[in-house]
Design a protein around this motif. Structure first.
Motif, short mmCIF file in Angstrom:
data_model
loop_
_atom_site.label_atom_id
_atom_site.label_comp_id
_atom_site.label_asym_id
_atom_site.label_seq_id
_atom_site.Cartn_x
_atom_site.Cartn_y
_atom_site.Cartn_z
N THR A 16 7.89 -1.13 9.52
CA THR A 16 8.69 -0.34 10.46
C THR A 16 10.14 -0.83 10.45
O THR A 16 10.41 -2.01 10.24
CB THR A 16 8.13 -0.46 11.89
OG1 THR A 16 8.10 -1.83 12.28
CG2 THR A 16 6.72 0.11 11.95
N ARG A 18 13.47 -2.18 11.79
CA ARG A 18 13.77 -3.04 12.94
C ARG A 18 15.26 -3.24 13.19
O ARG A 18 15.67 -3.59 14.28
CB ARG A 18 13.13 -4.41 12.73
CG ARG A 18 11.62 -4.36 12.55
CD ARG A 18 10.90 -3.89 13.78
NE ARG A 18 9.47 -3.89 13.62
CZ ARG A 18 8.70 -4.95 13.84
NH1 ARG A 18 9.25 -6.08 14.25
NH2 ARG A 18 7.40 -4.89 13.65
N TYR A 28 13.34 -3.93 7.37
CA TYR A 28 11.98 -3.56 7.75
C TYR A 28 11.14 -4.82 7.92
O TYR A 28 11.35 -5.83 7.24
CB TYR A 28 11.35 -2.66 6.69
CG TYR A 28 12.02 -1.31 6.56
CD1 TYR A 28 11.53 -0.20 7.24
CD2 TYR A 28 13.16 -1.15 5.77
CE1 TYR A 28 12.14 1.04 7.13
CE2 TYR A 28 13.78 0.08 5.66
CZ TYR A 28 13.27 1.17 6.34
OH TYR A 28 13.88 2.40 6.23
N GLU A 31 4.28 -3.95 10.59
CA GLU A 31 4.02 -3.33 11.89
C GLU A 31 3.44 -4.31 12.89
O GLU A 31 3.78 -4.29 14.07
CB GLU A 31 3.07 -2.15 11.69
CG GLU A 31 2.65 -1.48 12.98
CD GLU A 31 1.52 -0.50 12.77
OE1 GLU A 31 1.11 0.14 13.75
OE2 GLU A 31 1.06 -0.37 11.63
N CYS A 34 5.57 -8.79 15.87
CA CYS A 34 6.40 -8.39 17.01
C CYS A 34 7.80 -8.97 16.93
O CYS A 34 8.78 -8.31 17.22
CB CYS A 34 5.73 -8.83 18.32
SG CYS A 34 4.10 -8.05 18.59
N ASP A 35 7.91 -10.24 16.55
CA ASP A 35 9.21 -10.92 16.52
C ASP A 35 9.43 -11.45 15.11
O ASP A 35 8.79 -12.42 14.69
CB ASP A 35 9.24 -12.07 17.53
CG ASP A 35 10.63 -12.68 17.65
OD1 ASP A 35 11.57 -12.10 17.09
OD2 ASP A 35 10.75 -13.72 18.31
#
Length: 294
Positions: A16, A18, A28, A31, A34-35
């Motif tokens: 995804t 970012r 990218y 997925e 998170c961090d």
């Protein structure tokens, strides 16, 4: 940011968007992460090197995974809350499969095989649970491996960029060092010229003092022998009026007229000498003033 929102690579990883670099290039991250630090994110070009299976500008839809996840969820719901099979149970089931394959099958009803099948069927739920857990761990390992590979690629790119920046900084420092050295050399040369000019000024001042002393002696001699020199010389010296001060320049001119009395046109010769001496004195004073400013 103009790249797609979601990118699916051929290894099944969903990436995804970012963020973006300063030059506008999209970054990218997987997925499930998170961090993710920017320096380990991947660009669209780096993902293309690993093969892009698809991309979209909507929410992540990993290729092939929804069906797998749905099937696993249905299997987990069917087997219920069971514990995964142990290694000992798997060994027993393997022995049952061997015994069922190798024993003599009668032509009538095979109760031995039926017992083995019943034994294995009752314990198949735990085997399925272990299989589901193993697939889940394999998927996590695959995602972690993809992240590690991407992180390695991104870290390598970051290392190359930092090395390029270090080389640029080293070149800038070298240029600054050369500039400082050139400035030091120029300063040293200016100091040397200033010392030479100061020495020249000191020489001129000493020469001026000597000239003043000689003029004083000449004035004294001229005052003592004015009448005798005026009567014997062919040159008529100007006599100042009463109460009019006589300047040093006039005194020097009178002395030189007496010195060059035997030459043709002594007044022209003396005036020429005085103009040249005056010009040299002005040039020396200008050079001394320039050296003092430096």
């Amino acid at each position: 940011m103009t790249g797609p929102l979601v990118v699916n690579t051929q290894d099944g990883t969903c990436w995804t968007r970012r963020g973006a670099r300063r030059n506008g290039e999209d970054l990218y991250a997987p997925e499930g992460v998170c961090d993710c630090p920017p320096y380990v994110m991947a660009t669209l070009a780096e993902l293309a090197e690993h093969g892009i299976a698809g991309s979209t500008d909507v929410l992540p839809v990993p290729i092939g995974q929804p069906e797998q996840h749905g099937r696993r969820a249905r299997i987990a719901e069917l087997i219920g809350e069971v514990k995964p099979a142990s290694d000992g149970l798997l060994e027993q089931l393997a022995e049952s499969v061997r015994d069922r394959r190798e024993h003599d099958h009668p032509t009538w009803e095979d109760l031995y095989c039926l017992n083995l099948v019943s034994f294995m069927g009752e314990r198949m739920g735990t085997v399925l649970r272990r299989l589901l857990d193993a697939e889940a761990r394999a998927e996590r390992y695959r995602i972690a491996w993809g992240m590690a590979r991407t992180r390695a690629v991104s870290t390598g790119g970051a290392a190359d960029r930092y090395a390029a920046r270090a080389r640029d900084a080293q070149e800038v420092l070298q240029r600054m060092l050369f500039t400082v050295i050139a400035g030091q050399l120029a300063l040293h040369e200016a100091n040397r010229e200033r010392q030479e000019l100061r020495a020249r000024v000191a020489e001129l001042e000493a020469e001026r003092h000597s000239t003043n002393e000689a003029l004083t002696e000449a004035v004294e001699a001229l005052a003592a022998n004015r009448d005798r020199l005026a009567e014997s010389a062919d040159v008529q010296l100007p006599v100042p009026a009463a109460g009019v001060p006589v300047t040093a320049r006039e005194i020097v001119r009178n002395v030189l007229l007496l010195h060059y009395a035997g030459t043709p046109n002594p007044a022209l010769v003396v005036d020429t000498l005085l103009r040249n001496a005056w010009a040299e004195e002005q040039a020396a004073q200008a050079a001394a003033a320039e050296g003092g400013e430096r």
